[in-house]
Scaffold this motif. Structure first.
Motif, short mmCIF file in Angstrom:
data_model
loop_
_atom_site.label_atom_id
_atom_site.label_comp_id
_atom_site.label_asym_id
_atom_site.label_seq_id
_atom_site.Cartn_x
_atom_site.Cartn_y
_atom_site.Cartn_z
N GLY A 1 -8.07 11.58 -2.22
CA GLY A 1 -7.79 10.09 -2.87
C GLY A 1 -8.19 9.11 -1.75
O GLY A 1 -8.29 7.95 -2.38
N GLY A 2 -8.47 9.39 -0.58
CA GLY A 2 -8.71 8.35 0.47
C GLY A 2 -7.63 7.17 0.27
O GLY A 2 -8.15 6.00 0.55
N ILE A 3 -6.38 7.40 0.44
CA ILE A 3 -5.38 6.48 0.36
C ILE A 3 -5.58 5.70 1.63
O ILE A 3 -5.76 6.11 2.59
CB ILE A 3 -3.99 6.75 0.25
N LYS A 4 -5.17 4.18 1.30
CA LYS A 4 -5.10 3.29 2.45
C LYS A 4 -4.11 2.25 2.51
O LYS A 4 -3.48 2.17 1.26
CB LYS A 4 -6.46 2.79 2.62
N SER A 5 -3.89 1.68 3.36
CA SER A 5 -2.70 0.48 3.27
C SER A 5 -3.07 -0.49 2.51
O SER A 5 -4.10 -0.99 2.29
CB SER A 5 -2.63 -0.10 4.70
#
Length: 326
Positions: A150-154
């Motif tokens: 998912g490439g989660i980021k802040s």
């Protein structure tokens, strides 16, 4: 050594106690005296052969065509290193460890061996072993889907469908650790649990449907097996990702073949067992950012009851099996 074995697929009653020889480690292996193991969906499916539609034959090929190939279940375990092979350098007797053998199983016993190169790591000092055991399956699955797929980021807005299970409860905590705003779905009796784990908002799925929202989420992670791209596409922001942790073959094919717009994606798949992921999760636990939610603990001789409780709709988080280590 004491162990719980099974020789045919079926109900929890197929799990029976046996006595087996204590294993000896090869040069690259670690022998662990197990303090705790658990019931995961992997254990449940291997025992029951209850597979998602379309995966029945795959299940038999993986677990055994006519009868179980591996008699001792237990996809994850935690304990103390009893002995190591001559070539092992990362672990020594007395080390507290947790391990994720996955489909190789082996946790439903007093002792297990695992390669030093496999998914094994030192247990966090601030967790008891009957807590650390539940880091692996839920934590590694949530981590792989959120970070790697998912490439989660802040700053991302994340929806976790099925927030009260072992993967969902881990996903809430990991998404928060990555700096995301997290919404979880749960039944009315489990909303407080999801909120206590850090969810910024919790929706009762019996009265509120996030699929009705528009451009609301960067990531939707479904652990329930109920999400489809057709249903949730509108709720994804442009570039958003629908992560299908649990899905049947037809859902996977529909998600992959669906016409997508705005850079939106649907991503099914599985999470591998990797030592580096366990170390990452252990570090989060050490810093107080991840603690597996334990619902109930059962002694080894009540493994069948633990499996029965695992499918109870009232279950929250993880079901742990403990061993008498005296």
């Amino acid at each position: 050594m004491k162990a719980i074995s099974y020789s045919r697929y079926g109900s929890p009653g197929v799990l029976t106690p046996v006595e087996l020889p204590k294993p000896a480690p090869k040069p690259d292996e670690v022998l662990v005296r197990i303090h705790a193991t658990s019931v995961t969906s992997g254990d449940y499916r291997a025992r029951s052969l209850d597979m998602p539609p379309g995966f029945g034959l795959v299940g038999r090929l993986v677990f055994g065509l006519l009868r179980p190939r591996r008699k001792i279940l237990g996809t994850e375990f935690a304990g103390v290193v009893e002995a190591v092979g001559a070539a092992v350098s990362s672990f020594k007797p007395g080390d507290r460890v947790f391990a994720y053998p996955g489909a190789k199983f082996g946790g439903y016993a007093e002792y297990a061996i695992i390669s030093e190169q496999a998914a094994i790591a030192h247990a966090p000092d601030n967790l008891q072993l009957d807590e650390a055991v539940a880091i692996s399956f839920g934590g590694a699955t949530a981590l792989n889907f959120l970070r790697d797929k998912g490439g989660i980021k802040s700053g991302d807005r994340v929806l976790v469908i099925g927030a009260s299970g072992s993967v969902g409860s881990a996903a809430i905590q990991l998404a928060k650790a990555f700096g995301a705003h997290v919404t979880g779905t749960a039944s009315s009796g489990k909303r407080d649990m999801a909120a206590a784990l850090g969810a910024d908002a919790v929706l009762d799925y019996t009265s509120s449907d996030p699929a009705d929202e528009t451009d609301a989420y960067d990531i939707i992670l479904d652990t329930s097996g109920s999400a489809t791209y057709a249903k949730y596409a509108a709720a994804l922001k442009p570039g958003g990702r629908l992560l299908l942790v649990s899905s049947n073959l037809w859902q996977m094919l529909a998600a992959l073949l669906a016409r997508k717009t705005g850079g939106r994606k649907a991503i099914p798949g599985y999470a591998p067992e990797r030592a580096e992921d366990l170390r990452f999760l252990a570090d989060l636990a050490e810093r107080g950012q991840f603690r597996p939610y334990i619902d109930r603990r059962f002694p080894l001789d009540q493994t069948a009851q633990a499996h029965a409780w695992f499918k109870n709709r009232a279950r929250k988080g993880n079901v742990v099996i403990t061993l008498d280590t005296e």
